[in-house]
Design an enzyme around this catalytic site. Structure first.
Site, mmCIF file in Angstrom:
data_model
loop_
_atom_site.group_PDB
_atom_site.id
_atom_site.type_symbol
_atom_site.label_atom_id
_atom_site.label_comp_id
_atom_site.label_asym_id
_atom_site.label_seq_id
_atom_site.Cartn_x
_atom_site.Cartn_y
_atom_site.Cartn_z
ATOM 1 N N ASN A 1 -25.359 0.636 -22.971
ATOM 2 C CA ASN A 1 -24.438 1.259 -23.929
ATOM 3 C C ASN A 1 -23.190 1.862 -23.273
ATOM 4 O OD1 ASN A 1 -23.861 3.173 -26.388
ATOM 5 N ND2 ASN A 1 -24.298 4.557 -24.685
ATOM 6 N N ILE B 1 -19.730 2.829 -21.170
ATOM 7 C CA ILE B 1 -18.415 2.210 -20.934
ATOM 8 C C ILE B 1 -17.618 3.074 -19.968
ATOM 9 C CG2 ILE B 1 -17.770 0.703 -22.871
ATOM 10 C CD1 ILE B 1 -16.630 3.275 -24.231
ATOM 11 N N SER C 1 -18.964 -4.056 -29.822
ATOM 12 C CA SER C 1 -17.993 -3.495 -30.742
ATOM 13 C C SER C 1 -17.496 -4.589 -31.669
ATOM 14 C CB SER C 1 -16.846 -2.947 -29.897
ATOM 15 O OG SER C 1 -15.688 -2.837 -30.659
ATOM 16 N N TYR D 1 -10.463 -3.233 -22.415
ATOM 17 C CA TYR D 1 -11.747 -2.910 -23.055
ATOM 18 C C TYR D 1 -12.216 -4.091 -23.919
ATOM 19 C CZ TYR D 1 -14.723 -0.655 -26.655
ATOM 20 O OH TYR D 1 -15.730 -0.341 -27.532
ATOM 21 N N THR E 1 -13.714 -6.879 -21.951
ATOM 22 C CA THR E 1 -15.096 -6.659 -21.482
ATOM 23 C C THR E 1 -16.094 -6.850 -22.626
ATOM 24 O OG1 THR E 1 -15.095 -4.239 -21.873
ATOM 25 C CG2 THR E 1 -14.313 -4.992 -19.728
ATOM 26 N N GLY F 1 -18.247 -0.364 -35.556
ATOM 27 C CA GLY F 1 -16.875 -0.008 -35.934
ATOM 28 C C GLY F 1 -16.548 1.335 -35.300
ATOM 29 N N ASP G 1 -17.671 8.430 -34.617
ATOM 30 C CA ASP G 1 -16.995 9.719 -34.383
ATOM 31 C C ASP G 1 -17.368 10.416 -33.068
ATOM 32 O OD1 ASP G 1 -19.547 10.645 -34.832
ATOM 33 O OD2 ASP G 1 -19.044 11.906 -36.550
HETATM 34 P P1 NDP Z 1 -18.799 7.887 -24.817
HETATM 35 O O1 NDP Z 1 -17.525 7.908 -24.064
HETATM 36 O O2 NDP Z 1 -19.125 9.007 -25.720
HETATM 37 O O3 NDP Z 1 -20.000 7.723 -23.791
HETATM 38 C C1 NDP Z 1 -19.874 6.877 -22.713
HETATM 39 C C2 NDP Z 1 -21.046 7.094 -21.810
HETATM 40 O O4 NDP Z 1 -20.889 6.245 -20.662
HETATM 41 C C3 NDP Z 1 -21.144 8.526 -21.314
HETATM 42 O O5 NDP Z 1 -22.490 8.902 -21.239
HETATM 43 C C4 NDP Z 1 -20.537 8.455 -19.917
HETATM 44 O O6 NDP Z 1 -21.132 9.466 -19.130
HETATM 45 C C5 NDP Z 1 -20.975 7.056 -19.479
HETATM 46 N N1 NDP Z 1 -20.099 6.498 -18.449
HETATM 47 C C6 NDP Z 1 -18.755 6.510 -18.402
HETATM 48 N N2 NDP Z 1 -18.326 5.898 -17.284
HETATM 49 C C7 NDP Z 1 -19.431 5.518 -16.605
HETATM 50 C C8 NDP Z 1 -19.646 4.888 -15.355
HETATM 51 N N3 NDP Z 1 -18.629 4.493 -14.580
HETATM 52 N N4 NDP Z 1 -20.918 4.676 -14.937
HETATM 53 C C9 NDP Z 1 -21.965 5.077 -15.709
HETATM 54 N N5 NDP Z 1 -21.825 5.669 -16.910
HETATM 55 C C10 NDP Z 1 -20.562 5.902 -17.332
HETATM 56 O O7 NDP Z 1 -18.833 6.472 -25.600
HETATM 57 P P2 NDP Z 1 -19.319 6.149 -27.068
HETATM 58 O O8 NDP Z 1 -20.596 6.836 -27.324
HETATM 59 O O9 NDP Z 1 -18.176 6.338 -27.990
HETATM 60 O O10 NDP Z 1 -19.579 4.572 -26.955
HETATM 61 C C11 NDP Z 1 -20.861 4.073 -26.622
HETATM 62 C C12 NDP Z 1 -20.855 2.572 -26.817
HETATM 63 O O11 NDP Z 1 -20.489 2.259 -28.173
HETATM 64 C C13 NDP Z 1 -19.872 1.834 -25.909
HETATM 65 O O12 NDP Z 1 -20.446 0.633 -25.468
HETATM 66 C C14 NDP Z 1 -18.716 1.536 -26.849
HETATM 67 O O13 NDP Z 1 -17.986 0.399 -26.465
HETATM 68 C C15 NDP Z 1 -19.455 1.303 -28.160
HETATM 69 N N6 NDP Z 1 -18.569 1.490 -29.293
HETATM 70 C C16 NDP Z 1 -18.112 2.749 -29.591
HETATM 71 C C17 NDP Z 1 -17.232 2.905 -30.645
HETATM 72 C C18 NDP Z 1 -16.714 4.247 -31.025
HETATM 73 O O14 NDP Z 1 -15.837 4.294 -31.912
HETATM 74 N N7 NDP Z 1 -17.202 5.330 -30.444
HETATM 75 C C19 NDP Z 1 -16.740 1.751 -31.430
HETATM 76 C C20 NDP Z 1 -17.302 0.496 -31.017
HETATM 77 C C21 NDP Z 1 -18.177 0.385 -29.987
HETATM 78 P P3 NDP Z 1 -20.567 10.045 -17.737
HETATM 79 O O15 NDP Z 1 -19.152 10.428 -17.971
HETATM 80 O O16 NDP Z 1 -21.479 11.196 -17.485
HETATM 81 O O17 NDP Z 1 -20.737 8.950 -16.736
#
Ligand code: NDP
Length: 283
Positions: free
Chosen positions: A113, A115, A164, A178, A181, A211, A214
């Protein structure tokens, strides 16, 4: 209109005929969730905990992971552990899977999950950043899936890929690296899905098309730029878990992401119009 109506009917028919979710099936399930220090991943960790699963979570920020694990224990997780790792490193993704396999004695669910952070704006020509992001958002997913596959096969397990609406046919401006990827993820895991199905593998793959959700990251980076409604992270998380537990090949959340994904086949002009006009300004 007829076409839209028939697509909606097909979508609802698929949803209604999906097997019912049995929360008990997750009691004691061994789960690894990545990107679980915040956002959707954190919410997934809490849901799995409430269902009584054994979970390992990962992200980079150790202190935050510690707090999430603590909360998971109070919510009912049978086991809650964390391992800090940076997925932009070539060696750490495998180490995380090895940690989970060792501590949990195998895996029933791998939920990928996380990013890496990327800029929102016109593409600035930075190819190095795309290479870095490909490792964080794509290669690490592939590495982890390969490492976990034997265990998932033995345990009739599931691989859940969080993608996504930008990962299917749709493309979205101002986040080109993004999008690249996410397209890579859908292409790779879509192909792997066929390979596993054709060899009658025990492993199910669920590709999740989300989509706007929040989470803080999404709201801070794109919330102010778009008029698209944002859906709750906790509900998105529950839908992902349910789709994985019922071994659905695809999840569309919210439902209209399904429409967006197939719209491009009908009319590129209409899709372009909708996408380009959902942005209030050029960042
Ligand atoms: P967040 O930014 O809230 O969370 C991202 C997570 O990834 C955090 O736990 C962060 O923790 C971790 N992370 C970031 N960089 C790294 C790294 N280099 N290595 C390991 N972990 C890392 O993202 P969302 O919850 O918004 O998104 C989660 C998923 O949902 C993603 O795949 C996103 O593409 C997908 N998505 C989200 C949407 C949205 O609107 N929110 C829309 C469509 C898809 P830490 O900083 O501690 O490493």
């Amino acid at each position: 209109k007829i076409l839209v109506a028939s697509v909606c009917v097909c979508f609802l028919a698929v949803k209604w005929t999906a097997p019912a979710f049995d929360a008990e099936s997750l009691r004691g399930a061994r789960v690894l969730v990545t990107g679980a220090s915040s956002g959707i991943g954190e919410q997934m960790a809490y849901h799995y905990a409430r269902f009584g699963a054994k979970i390992v979570i990962t992200a980079r920020r150790e202190k935050v992971l510690e707090q999430v694990v603590e909360k998971c224990r109070t919510l009912g997780a049978q086991v809650a552990l964390y391992v800090a790792a940076d997925m932009s490193s070539e060696s750490e993704p495998q180490k995380v899977v090895d940690f989970a396999l060792e501590k949990l004695g195998g895996l029933d669910y791998l939920v990928v999950n996380h990013i890496g952070l990327t800029r929102v704006g016109m593409w600035d020509g930075n190819v190095q950043h795309i290479r870095w992001l490909m490792q964080a958002n794509f290669f690490s997913y592939v590495q982890m899936a390969w490492r976990a596959l034997d265990s998932l096969e033995r345990n009739k397990g599931s691989l859940i890929i969080v993608s996504s609406v930008a990962g299917g046919l749709a493309t979205i401006p101002f986040v080109a690296p993004y999008i690249a990827t996410k397209h890579a993820l859908n292409g790779f895991f879509g192909s792997l899905y066929h390979e596993l199905s054709m060899k009658k593998s025990n492993v199910s793959i669920t590709i999740c098309t989300l989509g706007l959700i929040d989470t803080q990251t999404a709201m801070v980076n794109v919330g102010h730029l778009t008029s698209i409604p944002a859906y709750p992270a906790t509900d998105a998380a529950l839908n992902i878990i349910t789709a994985g537990a019922t071994r659905q090949p695809e999840l569309y959340y919210p439902w209209f992401t399904f429409l967006v994904n197939i719209m491009k086949d009908w009319s590129t002009t209409a899709t372009d119009y909708v996408l380009q006009n959902s942005f209030k300004e050029i960042p």
